[in-house]
Design a protein around this motif. Sequence first.
Motif, PDB file in Angstrom:
ATOM      1  N   MET A 166      -9.421  11.296   8.361  1.00 45.96           N
ATOM      2  CA  MET A 166      -9.068  11.076   9.849  1.00 45.96           C
ATOM      3  C   MET A 166      -7.904  11.234   9.987  1.00 45.96           C
ATOM      4  SD  MET A 166      -9.530   7.205   8.241  1.00 45.96           S
ATOM      5  CE  MET A 166      -8.906   6.161   9.765  1.00 45.96           C
ATOM      6  N   LEU A 167      -6.981  11.818   9.645  1.00 48.02           N
ATOM      7  CA  LEU A 167      -6.045  12.345  10.267  1.00 48.02           C
ATOM      8  C   LEU A 167      -6.724  14.052  10.421  1.00 48.02           C
ATOM      9  CD1 LEU A 167      -3.127  11.969   7.406  1.00 48.02           C
ATOM     10  CD2 LEU A 167      -3.094  10.895  10.059  1.00 48.02           C
ATOM     11  N   LYS A 168      -7.285  14.929  10.388  1.00 52.43           N
ATOM     12  CA  LYS A 168      -7.664  16.083  10.869  1.00 52.43           C
ATOM     13  C   LYS A 168      -8.823  15.623  12.201  1.00 52.43           C
ATOM     14  CE  LYS A 168      -8.448  18.527   6.555  1.00 52.43           C
ATOM     15  NZ  LYS A 168      -9.380  19.454   5.523  1.00 52.43           N
ATOM     16  N   SER A 214       0.673  -1.272   0.072  1.00 47.31           N
ATOM     17  CA  SER A 214       0.061   0.275  -0.136  1.00 47.31           C
ATOM     18  C   SER A 214       0.703   1.544  -0.434  1.00 47.31           C
ATOM     19  CB  SER A 214      -1.002   0.156   1.295  1.00 47.31           C
ATOM     20  OG  SER A 214      -0.025  -0.042   2.147  1.00 47.31           O
ATOM     21  N   ALA A 215       2.075   1.073   0.244  1.00 46.28           N
ATOM     22  CA  ALA A 215       2.488   2.306   0.768  1.00 46.28           C
ATOM     23  C   ALA A 215       3.166   2.524  -0.642  1.00 46.28           C
ATOM     24  CB  ALA A 215       4.408   2.240   1.683  1.00 46.28           C
ATOM     25  N   THR A 216       3.292   1.932  -1.764  1.00 45.82           N
ATOM     26  CA  THR A 216       4.123   2.316  -3.220  1.00 45.82           C
ATOM     27  C   THR A 216       2.849   2.203  -4.065  1.00 45.82           C
ATOM     28  OG1 THR A 216       3.779  -0.757  -3.601  1.00 45.82           O
ATOM     29  CG2 THR A 216       5.655  -0.281  -2.669  1.00 45.82           C
ATOM     30  N   THR A 217       1.276   2.455  -3.605  1.00 42.54           N
ATOM     31  CA  THR A 217       0.683   2.968  -4.595  1.00 42.54           C
ATOM     32  C   THR A 217       0.051   4.955  -4.621  1.00 42.54           C
ATOM     33  OG1 THR A 217      -0.465   0.867  -3.743  1.00 42.54           O
ATOM     34  CG2 THR A 217      -1.858   2.428  -4.629  1.00 42.54           C
ATOM     35  N   PRO A 218       0.571   5.249  -6.348  1.00 40.61           N
ATOM     36  CA  PRO A 218       0.496   6.761  -6.124  1.00 40.61           C
ATOM     37  C   PRO A 218      -0.568   7.434  -5.734  1.00 40.61           C
ATOM     38  CG  PRO A 218       0.446   4.996  -7.783  1.00 40.61           C
ATOM     39  CD  PRO A 218      -0.163   4.338  -7.058  1.00 40.61           C
ATOM     40  N   PRO A 219       0.033   8.246  -4.592  1.00 40.08           N
ATOM     41  CA  PRO A 219      -0.898   8.960  -4.101  1.00 40.08           C
ATOM     42  C   PRO A 219      -2.345   9.153  -3.817  1.00 40.08           C
ATOM     43  CG  PRO A 219       0.944   9.720  -4.251  1.00 40.08           C
ATOM     44  CD  PRO A 219       1.198   9.020  -5.235  1.00 40.08           C
ATOM     45  N   ASP A 220      -2.224   9.471  -6.047  1.00 40.80           N
ATOM     46  CA  ASP A 220      -3.205  10.185  -6.618  1.00 40.80           C
ATOM     47  C   ASP A 220      -4.783   9.240  -7.146  1.00 40.80           C
ATOM     48  OD1 ASP A 220      -1.893   9.339  -8.151  1.00 40.80           O
ATOM     49  OD2 ASP A 220      -1.738  12.047  -9.245  1.00 40.80           O
ATOM     50  N   SER A 221      -4.282   7.829  -6.594  1.00 45.23           N
ATOM     51  CA  SER A 221      -4.919   6.703  -7.930  1.00 45.23           C
ATOM     52  C   SER A 221      -6.540   6.380  -7.372  1.00 45.23           C
ATOM     53  CB  SER A 221      -3.843   5.447  -7.370  1.00 45.23           C
ATOM     54  OG  SER A 221      -4.311   5.273  -6.056  1.00 45.23           O
ATOM     55  N   ASP A 222      -6.806   6.789  -6.051  1.00 44.94           N
ATOM     56  CA  ASP A 222      -7.827   7.237  -5.913  1.00 44.94           C
ATOM     57  C   ASP A 222      -8.402   8.303  -4.300  1.00 44.94           C
ATOM     58  OD1 ASP A 222     -10.507   6.606  -5.034  1.00 44.94           O
ATOM     59  OD2 ASP A 222     -10.275   4.329  -4.364  1.00 44.94           O
ATOM     60  N   PRO A 223      -9.426   9.654  -5.444  1.00 50.16           N
ATOM     61  CA  PRO A 223      -9.501  10.401  -4.822  1.00 50.16           C
ATOM     62  C   PRO A 223     -10.253  10.283  -3.597  1.00 50.16           C
ATOM     63  CG  PRO A 223      -9.362  10.789  -7.056  1.00 50.16           C
ATOM     64  CD  PRO A 223      -9.624   9.009  -7.332  1.00 50.16           C
ATOM     65  N   THR A 224     -11.053   9.152  -3.896  1.00 52.00           N
ATOM     66  CA  THR A 224     -11.832   8.868  -2.403  1.00 52.00           C
ATOM     67  C   THR A 224     -10.685   8.631  -0.732  1.00 52.00           C
ATOM     68  OG1 THR A 224     -13.796   8.107  -4.023  1.00 52.00           O
ATOM     69  CG2 THR A 224     -13.761   7.716  -1.907  1.00 52.00           C
ATOM     70  N   GLN A 225     -10.775   7.479  -1.301  1.00 46.24           N
ATOM     71  CA  GLN A 225      -9.487   7.130  -0.435  1.00 46.24           C
ATOM     72  C   GLN A 225      -8.314   8.595  -0.096  1.00 46.24           C
ATOM     73  OE1 GLN A 225      -6.929   3.943  -1.592  1.00 46.24           O
ATOM     74  NE2 GLN A 225      -6.397   4.555   0.807  1.00 46.24           N
ATOM     75  N   ARG A 226      -7.488   9.427  -0.883  1.00 49.35           N
ATOM     76  CA  ARG A 226      -6.947   9.986  -0.707  1.00 49.35           C
ATOM     77  C   ARG A 226      -8.202  11.011   1.102  1.00 49.35           C
ATOM     78  NH1 ARG A 226      -4.142  13.377  -4.443  1.00 49.35           N
ATOM     79  NH2 ARG A 226      -4.198  14.641  -2.529  1.00 49.35           N
ATOM     80  N   ARG A 227      -9.450  11.606   0.706  1.00 44.54           N
ATOM     81  CA  ARG A 227     -10.435  12.548   1.435  1.00 44.54           C
ATOM     82  C   ARG A 227     -10.787  11.955   2.813  1.00 44.54           C
ATOM     83  NH1 ARG A 227     -12.701  13.357  -3.921  1.00 44.54           N
ATOM     84  NH2 ARG A 227     -14.236  12.056  -3.633  1.00 44.54           N
ATOM     85  N   ARG A 228     -10.510  11.064   2.436  1.00 41.73           N
ATOM     86  CA  ARG A 228     -11.254   9.764   3.873  1.00 41.73           C
ATOM     87  C   ARG A 228     -10.181   9.274   4.873  1.00 41.73           C
ATOM     88  NH1 ARG A 228      -9.973   4.241   5.610  1.00 41.73           N
ATOM     89  NH2 ARG A 228      -9.243   3.994   3.069  1.00 41.73           N
ATOM     90  N   ASP A 275      -0.409   6.372   5.128  1.00 38.67           N
ATOM     91  CA  ASP A 275      -1.025   6.770   4.561  1.00 38.67           C
ATOM     92  C   ASP A 275      -0.222   8.260   5.382  1.00 38.67           C
ATOM     93  OD1 ASP A 275      -3.528   6.651   4.073  1.00 38.67           O
ATOM     94  OD2 ASP A 275      -4.843   6.544   5.254  1.00 38.67           O
ATOM     95  N   MET A 276       0.049   8.182   6.544  1.00 39.68           N
ATOM     96  CA  MET A 276       1.370   8.988   6.709  1.00 39.68           C
ATOM     97  C   MET A 276       2.766   9.062   5.865  1.00 39.68           C
ATOM     98  SD  MET A 276       1.162  10.551   9.070  1.00 39.68           S
ATOM     99  CE  MET A 276       3.204  10.111  10.420  1.00 39.68           C
ATOM    100  N   GLN A 277       2.958   7.967   4.781  1.00 42.46           N
ATOM    101  CA  GLN A 277       4.254   7.546   4.526  1.00 42.46           C
ATOM    102  C   GLN A 277       3.465   8.631   3.010  1.00 42.46           C
ATOM    103  OE1 GLN A 277       4.830   3.779   3.186  1.00 42.46           O
ATOM    104  NE2 GLN A 277       6.601   3.293   4.851  1.00 42.46           N
ATOM    105  N   THR A 278       2.909   8.646   2.568  1.00 45.90           N
ATOM    106  CA  THR A 278       1.650   9.124   1.789  1.00 45.90           C
ATOM    107  C   THR A 278       2.302  10.708   1.669  1.00 45.90           C
ATOM    108  OG1 THR A 278      -0.038   7.113   1.039  1.00 45.90           O
ATOM    109  CG2 THR A 278      -0.088   9.567  -0.410  1.00 45.90           C
ATOM    110  N   LEU A 279       1.102  11.298   2.444  1.00 44.74           N
ATOM    111  CA  LEU A 279       1.541  12.777   3.015  1.00 44.74           C
ATOM    112  C   LEU A 279       3.189  13.089   2.585  1.00 44.74           C
ATOM    113  CD1 LEU A 279      -0.450  13.043   6.200  1.00 44.74           C
ATOM    114  CD2 LEU A 279      -1.287  13.612   4.039  1.00 44.74           C
ATOM    115  N   VAL A 280       3.839  12.340   3.389  1.00 46.31           N
ATOM    116  CA  VAL A 280       5.645  12.856   3.585  1.00 46.31           C
ATOM    117  C   VAL A 280       5.580  12.862   1.732  1.00 46.31           C
ATOM    118  CG1 VAL A 280       8.094  11.744   4.238  1.00 46.31           C
ATOM    119  CG2 VAL A 280       6.043  11.778   5.851  1.00 46.31           C
ATOM    120  N   TYR A 281       5.414  11.884   1.032  1.00 46.31           N
ATOM    121  CA  TYR A 281       5.553  11.985  -0.311  1.00 46.31           C
ATOM    122  C   TYR A 281       4.674  13.049  -0.825  1.00 46.31           C
ATOM    123  CZ  TYR A 281       7.231   7.354   0.137  1.00 46.31           C
ATOM    124  OH  TYR A 281       8.384   6.344   0.039  1.00 46.31           O
ATOM    125  N   GLU A 282       4.062  13.355  -0.702  1.00 47.13           N
ATOM    126  CA  GLU A 282       3.619  14.364  -1.624  1.00 47.13           C
ATOM    127  C   GLU A 282       4.129  16.165  -1.087  1.00 47.13           C
ATOM    128  OE1 GLU A 282      -1.303  14.142  -0.242  1.00 47.13           O
ATOM    129  OE2 GLU A 282      -0.832  12.743  -1.948  1.00 47.13           O
TER     130      GLU A 282
END
Length: 826
Positions: A21-23, A3-17, A86-93
């Motif tokens: 959750m982080l907020k 899951s860490a290697t998945t592109p961060p913008d592949s699923d917008p719905t998952q990103r918003r979720r 998600d943490m890894q994704t945020l660091v990458y972004e």
Amino acid sequence: MSSATTPPDSDPTQRRRVHNMLKLYYGLNEEGKATEQAESLDPCDINGPHFDPEIYLNKLRKECSLAELMDHESCMVKQIRSLDSDMQTLVYENYNKFISATDTIRKMKNDFKKMEDEMDCLSANMTAITEFSARISGTLQDQHAQITKLSGVHTLLRKLQFLFELPARLNKCLELQAYAQAVSAHRRARCVLQQYSHMPSFRGIQDDCHVIMEQLAQQLRQKFREGGSSAKDLSECVELLLQLDEPAEELCDKFLSHAQSRLEADLQGLEAELKDSTVTDTGGSSVQKSPGSNPVSPSSSAFNPFLSPTAGTDILEFIDRGCNEFVSSLCLVIASYQELFISRPQEGELASKNIPEMANGKLHVFVDTLAARYFSLVERRIQEEKGVGDNSLLVRALDRFHRRLQAISKLLPGSAVPSQGTEIVVRAARERIKQYLSALQTFYHDSLTDVRQALAAPRISVGGASASGGGALVGGATNKDAPPSLPELLTSLSNFILNQLKSVLASVHLFTAKDITFSNKPYFKGEFCSQGVREGLVVSFIKFICQSSRQYCESAGDRGGSTPPALLLLLSRLCLDYETSTISYILTLTDEQFLVQHHTPVTPVTALCAEAREAAQKLLNHYVKVQGLIISQMLRKSVETRDWVNTIEPRNVRAVMKRVVEDTTSIDVQVGLLYEEGVRKAHSSDSSKRTFSVYSSSRQQIRYAPSYTPSAPMDTNLLSNIHKLFSERIDIFSPVEFNKVSVLTGIIKISLKTFLECVRLRTFGRYGLQQIQVDCHYLQMYLWRFVSDENLVHFLLDEIVGSAAHRCLDPSPMEQSVIEVICERG
């Protein structure tokens, strides 16, 4: 960690979720700010700050089964992995942002260090400048007081030099006529000289200046009185006199007096022109009748009210001269006066004298006085506009007069002059309507005079009958010199009146044109259209036609006695046409043309139509009466001038009976030209051959029986009276209907009733009775076809023969066959 290697913008719905959750975990709202939430004290709240793992696990072991514990463990593992991903994704972004922020902070540290060095340098420079300034001030402190003292002495010397040179400077300005500079210089020094007037030197300067300024004031007064200078020079002159403490009220009076002399000259010029035009207008102009003019056209009259008299100067030129000379000069005087005494700022002592209020009152009185004289001249000139042929000149003149007066309302607010001018325009419009009404009335009388002349013209007779009523043209005469027939006269008269009325309406409509300035006034939008044009002009003229037509029905001793019967018939048809269509057409045209709004009571169409019908009925009744009396006069004279006792045996029909039949035929033709046939009762097949069976059966058998005794007449009278009781009553002078049959019936009733009354006053012999029989049979042969009911003629003729038989000394009637032979031969 797939899951860490998945592109961060592949699923917008998952990103918003994940973001949500982080907020939620960090307690942030939509704007990124920490939300103020109440801290949870529950040790089993896994998201709370007081979470206790031991208590939480003991609670789960107590409440959940093994399978639920396994599921719960699996769910928590998934959540942990998801959060790590998600943490890894945020660091990458945000990696690039973190790098950029680090560089920015490092650069800001370098910049702030350089800025601190510059601020230190600036502070050192300011300290040096302050020290240097303090040293300079200390060095010059001793000389500053001396410099200030010397500067004051220099200023005082300059003022003293100005005072000592003032008389010479004033004289120089007086020589150069630089009055403004002289007054300005004197005003600058006047207070000082007044303050030190106790000193001899200053007292001398003050006296010299006073003498010089008196001379200057005298020259300014002289210049003001002469008035030959321009408005600018005059304004400067007044302003300088006010600065020299000249009384403002006296200056106002002098200014207005000087202006009045010039305006009086303009008014005198207008009055002289008015007198010249009055002398010129005393000569009238006559209109010559053209050989081919229509007999009903008013141009055949000696005077035409719609033609303007010749004048030296028309009203437009007069108003133009008044506006260009008097009104323009008055506006210029008002503007100059206001600039001098009212609008100019009041300073010093002038502000306490309240000059504008005083000057404004004098100006209003001045303007009102001169405007009243000007208005009187304008009204006199307007009253001289008697001709109503061309109304455009008067309207244009009034428009120009009203338009130029509006300038006074702008220059002098609150002045009554513009409203007085509007009242003059309103009065002129009202007077114009009266003039047009009078002209229409004169035109109508002239047209009727032409009609009477046309009716009096000699005509060709038809069949030996008189054709004075227009029947001569029924035969189709083609002679160009033949007078017109009654229908032609009626059409011409009606068309001329209607066209003249339309022309008048078009002329009056100029008062309400859009390009006329006073047309938007309330009077011209309302009262002028409804009460002025509709009621005062159109309705009044229609009523005048009806009233003047009824005057022709007066008694024989008055005007109606000499009225031709054909004119009565023509006027009755004219009034009837007005009732049926013309009145409605004229009023509709007026309402549409002038946009009449019936805010005030107006005469309804039905009332005018009823008045026109009443006039038509009265004229037609009078026509029947006049024609019946003409025939009755012939019959009365024929009965009264004959000796009926000693007359000879009848061999012919009397000539008067033939004349009666001829005149009745002529009247029938005349009436038929203007009125419809009418309704008749069914005639019997032998109307023209009918015998008087009443004479031979009822009355003859009784009156002329061989057993005639002295008591027989009594029985005859009794039977005759009984017969009358059961007979239909005949109203001789009953109103007639608007058709030919009813008119002829009325005329024949009057004629035969007169014949009957004349017979009842005479005594007859045998041949006299037989002559009456012949005459009545002849009348019966022809008159039955003219009336609506032939029984009416039979009844009256039966009464005539019966009355003659009753008044006969030797009642021996003639045989019916002999009567018929005589009548056919006659």
